[in-house]
Design an enzyme around this catalytic site. Structure first.
Site, PDB file in Angstrom:
ATOM      1  N   VAL A 183      19.964  -4.148  -7.608  1.00 43.23           N
ATOM      2  CA  VAL A 183      19.471  -4.099  -8.990  1.00 43.23           C
ATOM      3  C   VAL A 183      19.766  -2.670  -9.435  1.00 43.23           C
ATOM      4  CG1 VAL A 183      17.488  -4.335 -10.523  1.00 43.23           C
ATOM      5  CG2 VAL A 183      17.726  -5.851  -8.541  1.00 43.23           C
ATOM      6  N   PRO A 184      20.827  -2.492 -10.227  1.00 39.75           N
ATOM      7  CA  PRO A 184      21.464  -1.178 -10.395  1.00 39.75           C
ATOM      8  C   PRO A 184      20.756  -0.167 -11.293  1.00 39.75           C
ATOM      9  CG  PRO A 184      22.575  -2.786 -11.746  1.00 39.75           C
ATOM     10  CD  PRO A 184      21.532  -3.538 -10.966  1.00 39.75           C
ATOM     11  N   CYS A 185      19.597   0.290 -10.867  1.00 34.21           N
ATOM     12  CA  CYS A 185      18.900   1.322 -11.635  1.00 34.21           C
ATOM     13  C   CYS A 185      19.683   2.638 -11.619  1.00 34.21           C
ATOM     14  CB  CYS A 185      17.483   1.518 -11.131  1.00 34.21           C
ATOM     15  SG  CYS A 185      17.332   1.818  -9.374  1.00 34.21           S
ATOM     16  N   HIS A 186      20.596   2.796 -10.665  1.00 31.17           N
ATOM     17  CA  HIS A 186      21.420   4.011 -10.614  1.00 31.17           C
ATOM     18  C   HIS A 186      22.382   4.092 -11.798  1.00 31.17           C
ATOM     19  CE1 HIS A 186      23.773   0.919  -8.480  1.00 31.17           C
ATOM     20  NE2 HIS A 186      24.832   1.547  -8.948  1.00 31.17           N
ATOM     21  N   ARG A 187      22.602   2.995 -12.492  1.00 33.75           N
ATOM     22  CA  ARG A 187      23.505   2.974 -13.656  1.00 33.75           C
ATOM     23  C   ARG A 187      22.821   3.428 -14.939  1.00 33.75           C
ATOM     24  NH1 ARG A 187      25.829  -2.898 -12.129  1.00 33.75           N
ATOM     25  NH2 ARG A 187      26.983  -2.245 -10.269  1.00 33.75           N
TER      26      ARG A 187
END
Length: 161
Positions: free
Chosen positions: A127-131
Site C-alpha cells: 500500500v504505497p504510502c511512500h508515493r
C-alpha cells in the site's frame, strides 16, 4: 490474532515483517533487528513475497495481494486512495485530501488528517504510502524512514541516484 502467520522478507532496504491471517495481509513493516518468531506461511504471505520479489527487482508487480486492513472509515478511504497511485508516480497529501473531499461531497479535507491516516498505514510498500510527498516535492514522513522512502522511489524510477 488466531490464524495469523508471520514471515520475514529480506529486501534491499532492510528486513520486512509480513503478517497475514486467513483473509489477507494484515501488516508489512520494516523490522531490522527485531527477533521475530516466524510461523508457517499461508497463500497470502506467499503472494506478498512474490509481489515483493517483482517489486524489488525493479518491475511493477502485475499480481494483486489480498489485504485485510483494519482501520476507521476515514483511514480506509485514505488507504484506498493510496492503492490508486500508479507505480512510478507520486501524489501530494493535498491532492489526496481533495479527492476524498470530492468523494465525500464536502468542500475541504485536511491534508494533515490525510497525513495522519497515511502514517497509520499497516501495509508498507504494497500500500504505497511512500508515493505521497509534500506539495513542494519534499520527502516528508515515512514510518520506515526517509532513506527507505527515497530508496523505494528510486526503485520505481521516480527519483534518480
Amino acid at each position: 490474532m488466531d490464524g495469523s502467520c508471520i514471515r520475514c522478507y529480506d529486501s534491499p532496504l532492510g528486513r520486512l515483517i509480513i503478517t497475514a491471517d486467513d483473509i489477507g495481509i494484515t501488516e508489512v513493516c520494516f523490522g531490522d533487528g527485531d527477533d521475530v518468531p516466524e510461523t508457517d506461511s499461508n497463500p497470502h504471505i506467499d503472494d506478498a513475497i512474490g509481489w515483493l520479489d517483482t517489486y524489488f527487482d525493479g518491475s511493477e508487480p502485475e499480481n494483486t495481494v489480498s489485504l485485510h486492513m483494519i482501520g476507521t472509515d476515514f483511514q480506509m478511504s485514505v488507504w484506498d486512495e493510496l492503492l490508486k497511485i500508479p507505480y512510478g508516480h507520486t501524489m501530494t497529501y493535498g491532492e489526496i485530501a481533495e479527492r476524498i473531499a470530492k468523494m465525500r461531497g464536502i468542500e475541504h479535507m485536511s491534508a494533515q488528517a490525510v497525513g495522519n491516516a497515511i502514517g497509520r498505514n499497516p501495509v508498507a510498500v504494497i500500500v504505497p504510502c511512500h508515493r505521497v510527498i509534500g506539495k513542494d516535492g519534499s520527502m516528508t514522513g515515512y514510518a520506515g524512514g526517509i532513506d527507505r522512502k527515497v530508496g523505494l522511489l528510486r526503485i520505481e524510477g521516480i527519483l534518480s541516484e
